[in-house]
Design a protein around this motif. Structure first.
Motif, PDB file in Angstrom:
ATOM      1  N   ARG A 316       0.815  -1.216   0.000  1.00 39.95           N
ATOM      2  CA  ARG A 316       0.000   0.000   0.000  1.00 39.95           C
ATOM      3  C   ARG A 316       0.847   1.265   0.000  1.00 39.95           C
ATOM      4  O   ARG A 316       0.545   2.234  -0.713  1.00 39.95           O
ATOM      5  N   ARG A 319       2.444   1.941  -3.391  1.00 33.81           N
ATOM      6  CA  ARG A 319       1.464   2.452  -4.350  1.00 33.81           C
ATOM      7  C   ARG A 319       1.121   3.913  -4.061  1.00 33.81           C
ATOM      8  O   ARG A 319       0.966   4.717  -4.984  1.00 33.81           O
ATOM      9  N   LYS A 320       1.044   4.278  -2.787  1.00 35.13           N
ATOM     10  CA  LYS A 320       0.775   5.672  -2.432  1.00 35.13           C
ATOM     11  C   LYS A 320       1.934   6.570  -2.860  1.00 35.13           C
ATOM     12  O   LYS A 320       1.725   7.667  -3.388  1.00 35.13           O
ATOM     13  N   THR A 323       1.756   7.237  -6.546  1.00 37.76           N
ATOM     14  CA  THR A 323       0.683   8.169  -6.883  1.00 37.76           C
ATOM     15  C   THR A 323       1.046   9.601  -6.516  1.00 37.76           C
ATOM     16  O   THR A 323       0.906  10.532  -7.321  1.00 37.76           O
ATOM     17  N   ASP A 324       1.523   9.798  -5.286  1.00 36.42           N
ATOM     18  CA  ASP A 324       1.865  11.147  -4.831  1.00 36.42           C
ATOM     19  C   ASP A 324       3.071  11.701  -5.567  1.00 36.42           C
ATOM     20  O   ASP A 324       3.154  12.908  -5.823  1.00 36.42           O
ATOM     21  N   THR A 391       3.714   9.392   4.029  1.00 34.48           N
ATOM     22  CA  THR A 391       2.346   9.201   4.512  1.00 34.48           C
ATOM     23  C   THR A 391       1.535  10.489   4.496  1.00 34.48           C
ATOM     24  O   THR A 391       0.439  10.529   5.065  1.00 34.48           O
ATOM     25  N   SER A 393      -0.990  13.382   4.022  1.00 30.52           N
ATOM     26  CA  SER A 393      -2.397  13.317   3.614  1.00 30.52           C
ATOM     27  C   SER A 393      -2.610  14.079   2.314  1.00 30.52           C
ATOM     28  O   SER A 393      -1.798  14.925   1.926  1.00 30.52           O
ATOM     29  N   ASP A 394      -3.715  13.801   1.647  1.00 34.81           N
ATOM     30  CA  ASP A 394      -4.026  14.499   0.397  1.00 34.81           C
ATOM     31  C   ASP A 394      -4.144  16.004   0.628  1.00 34.81           C
ATOM     32  O   ASP A 394      -3.659  16.803  -0.176  1.00 34.81           O
TER      33      ASP A 394
END
Length: 420
Positions: A316, A319-320, A323-324, A391, A393-394
């Motif tokens: 996970r 993958r994050k 993306t970021d 980690t 946040s969006d």
């Protein structure tokens, strides 16, 4: 700030770039004593890959201390160390097919590098080590000898030797064959280069300007090391522990270095911890031949184990990161097209190199005034380096990118370019 000016050494640096007194932190946000909040695109120079005070790790640490868990034990065996060793082997080494022994060094990255150098020289009975231009490996004398930056080297006060510096990947331009040049030095007995014990490198040179080695260059270097019986050391201190996506920055290239140096985000919580991985056949130190008072910091074992369980039991986080990283890179590419800059990086270490060497520091200063902490890198500080927690946040990432973009546009106005 009078207390710091009056009592603390002039050597302090980051506090001059970010002149406030911080009080609390969580996730990717720092809060100072005035209640002002700052999005953190610095992450402790790569120490805080999992953010400030990650709740799951914090609770493990609190529970351990409340139960009178061993804090200091030199290199004696403890429950905390056993759990870390087993978890690292189970979640990191075995899934990747890696077979390494683990050596706990002093508490910081430079200690991991010093141990790697000593081991490589002991194994090969050679003194010379090849490092690469713009590399940064630490501030103790052995690691500093590997480092390229003249300003940092000048602080040693003594000659820094037993190292040959060679061009890194595209240092001479993308068309230059720097591996071919290195091979020519190795094969020619009149080159003046003593056959090295090891090559040491970062796959992404973080402090050196976010310089990224290509897959081809890394694989050719590994082949060259094997051909000449030279050990390959990868310094993954800043770009390991998921910074580029996978746990190790080199694993997607099919590399299996002889020695790997880890620190910074290894503890997962900002607690001092460093680790030197070595292939089992290289483990020839005699008991106590290399040691250190703080080489077994048990609270760091606790949070490191919790971090592995929390973030590396599946993919996970990787993958994050992917993306970021695309979001950060897309914003930087858009900005670069407007202001004569070059974007480079891998994963969530991304940099913008400006033609005007003063621009990056001016942007960093402007960003801080608007609530973003972002540092510079490169020989002249010409690279703006985004290094947020993995980690983040969006909402924090969005706000940070907005401040970064506004700061770049404000600084790179016509007046600044002309004045620069």
């Amino acid at each position: 700030m009078d207390t710091f000016e009056r009592l603390e050494s002039n050597v302090r640096g980051y506090c001059r770039d970010f002149p406030t007194t911080f009080a609390t932190a969580r996730g990717a946000t720092l809060t100072d004593i005035h209640g002002d909040e700052f999005i953190d695109f610095f992450a402790g120079a790569g120490v805080l890959n999992y953010g400030h005070n990650p709740p799951a790790l914090k609770q493990h640490l609190i529970d351990y201390l409340m139960n009178d868990g061993v804090v200091h034990a030199l290199d004696m065996s403890t429950v905390a160390k056993k759990k870390f060793l087993e978890t690292f082997d189970r979640l990191i080494l075995k899934p990747r097919g890696f077979d390494y022994k683990m050596m706990f060094t002093g508490p910081t990255g430079t200690n991991a590098v010093e141990a790697a150098l000593k081991l490589a020289r002991k194994v090969t009975q050679r003194h010379n080590v090849v490092s690469f231009t713009n590399g940064f490996h630490g501030m103790t004398l052995g690691a500093l000898a590997l480092t390229g930056n003249s300003g940092k080297r000048a602080g040693a006060g003594v000659p820094l030797g037993n190292v040959s510096h060679m061009p890194y990947c595209d240092y001479l331009g993308s068309e230059a064959d720097t591996i071919g040049a290195l091979e020519r030095f190795l094969e020619d007995s009149s080159s003046g280069m003593d056959l090295p014990a090891a090559f040491i490198l970062e796959t992404v040179q973080a402090e050196g300007g976010v310089n990224v080695a290509t897959r081809t260059w890394l694989q050719q270097l590994a082949q060259l090391a094997a051909q000449y019986d030279v050990l390959l050391i990868v310094d993954d201190i800043q770009v390991g522990c998921g910074r580029t996506g996978p746990f190790f920055s080199f694993e997607t290239y099919g590399l299996e270095p002889d020695i790997v140096c880890l620190s910074k985000s290894l503890s997962g919580y900002g607690l001092p911890m460093a680790l030197t991985l070595m292939k089992p056949e290289l483990d020839i130190f005699n008991p106590g031949e290399h040691n250190g008072t703080f080489r077994g910091h048990n609270p760091a074992f606790v949070t490191a184990t919790a971090a592995l369980e929390e973030f590396w039991s599946d993919d996970r986080l990787t993958r994050k990161v992917n993306t970021d990283a695309k979001r950060i890179r897309d914003v930087m590419l858009d900005l670069a097209s407007e202001c004569d800059a070059e974007v480079r990086g891998r994963g969530m270490i991304t940099g913008m190199q400006f033609e005007n060497a003063k621009a990056a520091s001016q942007i960093s200063k402007k960003a801080f005034q608007q609530g973003l902490i972002i540092e510079t890198a490169g020989p002249k500080g010409e690279v703006l380096k985004a290094l947020p927690p993995l980690t983040i946040s969006d909402d924090e990432l969005t706000r940070g990118l907005e401040i970064m973009a506004a700061s770049v546009k404000e600084v790179m106005c016509k007046d600044f370019v002309e004045a620069g």
